[in-house]
Write a protein that holds these residues in place. Sequence first.
Motif, short mmCIF file in Angstrom:
data_model
loop_
_atom_site.label_atom_id
_atom_site.label_comp_id
_atom_site.label_asym_id
_atom_site.label_seq_id
_atom_site.Cartn_x
_atom_site.Cartn_y
_atom_site.Cartn_z
N GLY A 1 0.83 -1.20 0.00
CA GLY A 1 0.00 0.00 0.00
C GLY A 1 0.86 1.25 0.00
N ILE A 2 0.36 2.30 -0.62
CA ILE A 2 1.14 3.53 -0.72
C ILE A 2 0.46 4.73 -0.06
CG2 ILE A 2 2.35 2.83 -2.80
CD1 ILE A 2 0.40 4.75 -4.32
N VAL A 3 -0.74 4.54 0.48
CA VAL A 3 -1.47 5.64 1.11
C VAL A 3 -1.60 5.36 2.59
CG1 VAL A 3 -3.63 6.95 1.13
CG2 VAL A 3 -2.73 6.11 -1.02
N SER A 4 -1.35 6.39 3.39
CA SER A 4 -1.42 6.24 4.85
C SER A 4 -2.87 6.13 5.31
CB SER A 4 -0.78 7.46 5.52
OG SER A 4 -1.61 8.59 5.35
N PRO A 5 -3.06 5.66 6.53
CA PRO A 5 -4.40 5.77 7.10
C PRO A 5 -4.69 7.24 7.39
CG PRO A 5 -2.85 4.93 8.72
CD PRO A 5 -2.12 5.00 7.42
N ASN B 1 -14.57 20.77 12.24
CA ASN B 1 -14.39 19.59 13.06
C ASN B 1 -13.33 18.60 12.58
OD1 ASN B 1 -16.19 19.40 10.99
ND2 ASN B 1 -17.56 17.96 11.96
N ASP B 2 -12.93 18.61 11.35
CA ASP B 2 -12.02 17.58 10.87
C ASP B 2 -10.69 18.19 10.41
OD1 ASP B 2 -11.96 15.14 8.21
OD2 ASP B 2 -11.23 14.99 10.25
N HIS B 3 -9.64 17.93 11.16
CA HIS B 3 -8.30 18.38 10.79
C HIS B 3 -7.47 17.13 10.52
CE1 HIS B 3 -8.70 22.65 12.26
NE2 HIS B 3 -9.81 22.08 12.66
N SER B 4 -7.65 16.57 9.34
CA SER B 4 -6.97 15.32 9.03
C SER B 4 -6.33 15.39 7.65
CB SER B 4 -7.95 14.15 9.08
OG SER B 4 -8.96 14.32 8.12
N CYS B 5 -5.44 14.43 7.40
CA CYS B 5 -4.76 14.37 6.11
C CYS B 5 -4.40 12.92 5.81
CB CYS B 5 -3.50 15.24 6.12
SG CYS B 5 -2.22 14.66 7.23
N THR B 6 -3.95 12.69 4.59
CA THR B 6 -3.38 11.40 4.20
C THR B 6 -2.08 11.68 3.45
OG1 THR B 6 -4.62 11.35 2.13
CG2 THR B 6 -5.59 10.19 4.01
N ILE B 7 -1.19 10.71 3.50
CA ILE B 7 0.09 10.82 2.79
C ILE B 7 0.12 9.75 1.71
CG2 ILE B 7 2.60 10.70 2.96
CD1 ILE B 7 2.33 11.46 5.91
N GLU B 8 0.43 10.17 0.49
CA GLU B 8 0.59 9.24 -0.63
C GLU B 8 2.05 9.19 -1.03
OE1 GLU B 8 -0.51 8.85 -5.37
OE2 GLU B 8 -1.66 10.25 -4.12
N LYS C 1 -0.71 13.26 14.97
CA LYS C 1 -0.81 12.34 16.11
C LYS C 1 -0.44 10.94 15.64
CE LYS C 1 -4.31 15.16 18.25
NZ LYS C 1 -5.71 15.32 18.54
N ALA C 2 0.27 10.22 16.49
CA ALA C 2 0.78 8.90 16.11
C ALA C 2 0.00 7.79 16.82
CB ALA C 2 2.25 8.78 16.45
N ASP D 1 3.67 2.29 11.57
CA ASP D 1 3.95 1.34 10.50
C ASP D 1 4.14 2.06 9.16
OD1 ASP D 1 3.72 -0.68 12.36
OD2 ASP D 1 1.67 -1.22 11.77
N PHE D 2 3.27 3.02 8.85
CA PHE D 2 3.37 3.72 7.58
C PHE D 2 4.64 4.59 7.53
CE2 PHE D 2 2.68 7.20 4.63
CZ PHE D 2 2.37 6.49 3.49
N ILE D 3 4.95 5.30 8.59
CA ILE D 3 6.14 6.14 8.61
C ILE D 3 7.40 5.29 8.48
CG2 ILE D 3 7.50 7.75 10.01
CD1 ILE D 3 4.99 9.05 8.88
N THR D 4 7.41 4.12 9.10
CA THR D 4 8.54 3.20 8.95
C THR D 4 8.69 2.76 7.50
OG1 THR D 4 8.21 2.41 11.21
CG2 THR D 4 9.52 1.01 9.75
#
Length: 141
Positions: free
Chosen positions: A34-38, A58-65, A113-114, A120-123
């Motif tokens: 997989g290449i996209v973070s949770p 209300n939603d301050h979120s992101c994903t990393i590809e 936040k971790a 796992d994704f950052i690793t």
Amino acid sequence: MLLNISIQNKISKQQIDRLVGTSFTLKERYNLGGIVSPKLYISTSSMAINNLLILNKNDHSCTIEMRPKGIIIKFSSQFNTYALITSYNKMSIRKPSAIDYSIYLESHFLKIKADSKTHDFITKLFRYKLSNLATRIEDVP
């Protein structure tokens, strides 16, 4: 580079592909697991990003590809989608505490936040970055 990618056009797609490469093939995605973070929750960010995030109540979120030559961090603000695009050599990730990661991209930064999925994704991201670093000075852009 911070771009509004809500409306896809040929010029912005070419800019993204030139900077971080085209998306991985299906086989490469499978081999990488997989290449996209949770979904990642943003606790702090630079002023430019924060000004966009406060529009969402209300939603301050992101994903990393992950891409072959860099990453794309996507987040939304009201009805628009924004992307922070950078190459691996201009990206820095630090772990200031057990509960968060700091990602520095040129003039922008995010503190996320971790949890175990984030670790796992950052690793995976670090391993890919290290295995694809330039080994000679001539290879560095």
